[in-house]
Design a protein around this motif. Structure first.
Motif, PDB file in Angstrom:
ATOM      1  N   ARG A 116       0.470   8.739  33.281  1.00 46.59           N
ATOM      2  CA  ARG A 116       0.332   8.044  34.573  1.00 46.59           C
ATOM      3  C   ARG A 116      -0.707   8.740  35.454  1.00 46.59           C
ATOM      4  NH1 ARG A 116       5.983   7.734  33.783  1.00 46.59           N
ATOM      5  NH2 ARG A 116       6.300   9.577  35.067  1.00 46.59           N
ATOM      6  N   ARG A 117      -0.677  10.039  35.442  1.00 49.08           N
ATOM      7  CA  ARG A 117      -1.633  10.807  36.255  1.00 49.08           C
ATOM      8  C   ARG A 117      -3.064  10.542  35.785  1.00 49.08           C
ATOM      9  NH1 ARG A 117      -0.910  17.271  37.347  1.00 49.08           N
ATOM     10  NH2 ARG A 117      -2.516  17.457  38.932  1.00 49.08           N
ATOM     11  N   GLY A 122      -8.391   7.066  36.378  1.00 44.65           N
ATOM     12  CA  GLY A 122      -9.329   6.257  35.599  1.00 44.65           C
ATOM     13  C   GLY A 122      -9.574   6.778  34.192  1.00 44.65           C
ATOM     14  N   LEU A 123      -8.667   7.625  33.700  1.00 45.43           N
ATOM     15  CA  LEU A 123      -8.778   8.191  32.363  1.00 45.43           C
ATOM     16  C   LEU A 123      -7.760   7.530  31.435  1.00 45.43           C
ATOM     17  CD1 LEU A 123      -9.097  11.898  33.519  1.00 45.43           C
ATOM     18  CD2 LEU A 123     -10.953  10.352  32.850  1.00 45.43           C
ATOM     19  N   CYS A 124      -7.960   7.635  30.151  1.00 51.19           N
ATOM     20  CA  CYS A 124      -7.118   6.970  29.146  1.00 51.19           C
ATOM     21  C   CYS A 124      -6.357   8.016  28.336  1.00 51.19           C
ATOM     22  CB  CYS A 124      -7.992   6.127  28.216  1.00 51.19           C
ATOM     23  SG  CYS A 124      -9.067   4.975  29.074  1.00 51.19           S
ATOM     24  N   GLY A 171       3.660   2.963  20.209  1.00 54.60           N
ATOM     25  CA  GLY A 171       4.013   2.266  21.437  1.00 54.60           C
ATOM     26  C   GLY A 171       3.516   3.051  22.639  1.00 54.60           C
ATOM     27  N   PRO A 172       4.116   2.802  23.794  1.00 56.31           N
ATOM     28  CA  PRO A 172       3.666   3.459  25.034  1.00 56.31           C
ATOM     29  C   PRO A 172       3.756   4.985  24.956  1.00 56.31           C
ATOM     30  CG  PRO A 172       5.269   1.724  25.500  1.00 56.31           C
ATOM     31  CD  PRO A 172       5.242   1.905  24.028  1.00 56.31           C
ATOM     32  N   SER A 173       3.045   5.670  25.837  1.00 55.55           N
ATOM     33  CA  SER A 173       3.087   7.133  25.882  1.00 55.55           C
ATOM     34  C   SER A 173       4.522   7.623  25.953  1.00 55.55           C
ATOM     35  CB  SER A 173       2.318   7.653  27.100  1.00 55.55           C
ATOM     36  OG  SER A 173       0.938   7.547  26.877  1.00 55.55           O
ATOM     37  N   GLY A 174       4.774   8.673  25.206  1.00 54.94           N
ATOM     38  CA  GLY A 174       6.115   9.257  25.163  1.00 54.94           C
ATOM     39  C   GLY A 174       7.009   8.642  24.117  1.00 54.94           C
ATOM     40  N   SER A 175       6.512   7.660  23.389  1.00 51.54           N
ATOM     41  CA  SER A 175       7.337   7.016  22.355  1.00 51.54           C
ATOM     42  C   SER A 175       7.639   7.974  21.220  1.00 51.54           C
ATOM     43  CB  SER A 175       6.629   5.796  21.772  1.00 51.54           C
ATOM     44  OG  SER A 175       6.520   4.782  22.751  1.00 51.54           O
TER      45      SER A 175
END
Length: 175
Positions: A116-117, A122-124, A171-175
């Motif tokens: 999220r940070r 604007g970073l991926c 999947g999403p980050s932390g998956s």
């Protein structure tokens, strides 16, 4: 971009963390023809990579300037957070849209927080833990699990395949 002979130029990349697993992973990127800038908290850890064509950086933020992707392979999530967002960290120098790829052992909640940070800046973010050990890192046969937005994971996969024989989108980050 195109280089002499008509071949597409490979984008500049950065690597943070040149330990027993990170160094052979970074070596495979150089061998694959990527322009690689490297940083490690132990300056002599960069020597072997510089000898094969990498550029030594002076801080975590230094190699991020102009890099399309920055890979982290450091001791733990707190070290990733410091290298990514600390004073003179990657986020201070990275270009908008750059990939931040975390190969470290990072707790899923911290991974989601850093994702999220990064997005707010604007970073991926792509979390990409690997398995297989030192021999697999040297041979390019690591297994990597990619988490984050699918399009970011697909972009990261283009680099990760230089050192991972198998990649899986989770999947999403932390998956």
């Amino acid at each position: 971009p195109v280089v002499e002979g008509g071949a597409a130029a490979k984008p500049p990349l950065a690597w943070i963390g040149l330990g027993r697993i990170g160094a052979p992973m970074a070596e495979r990127l150089v061998a694959a023809g990527y322009r690689l800038s490297v940083f490690d908290v132990v300056p002599t850890a960069m020597d072997a990579l510089v000898a094969i064509g990498a550029r030594a950086a002076t801080s975590p933020g230094d190699p991020a300037a102009g890099a399309q992707a920055v890979c982290f392979c450091v001791s733990d999530g707190e070290a990733v957070e410091s290298a990514a967002f600390g004073v003179d960290g990657v986020a201070s120098q990275a270009s908008r849209g750059a990939l931040l790829i975390d190969h470290s052992t990072t707790h899923p909640e911290l991974t989601r927080t850093m994702s999220r940070r990064a997005e707010d800046l604007g970073l991926c973010w792509v979390d990409a833990p690997v398995s297989g050990g030192i021999a697999a890192a040297k041979n390019g046969t690591l297994a990597a699990w990619l988490g984050g937005q699918r399009e970011h994971a697909e972009r990261a996969g283009k680099f990760v395949t230089a050192y991972a024989g198998r990649t899986n989108y989770m999947g999403p980050s932390g998956s």
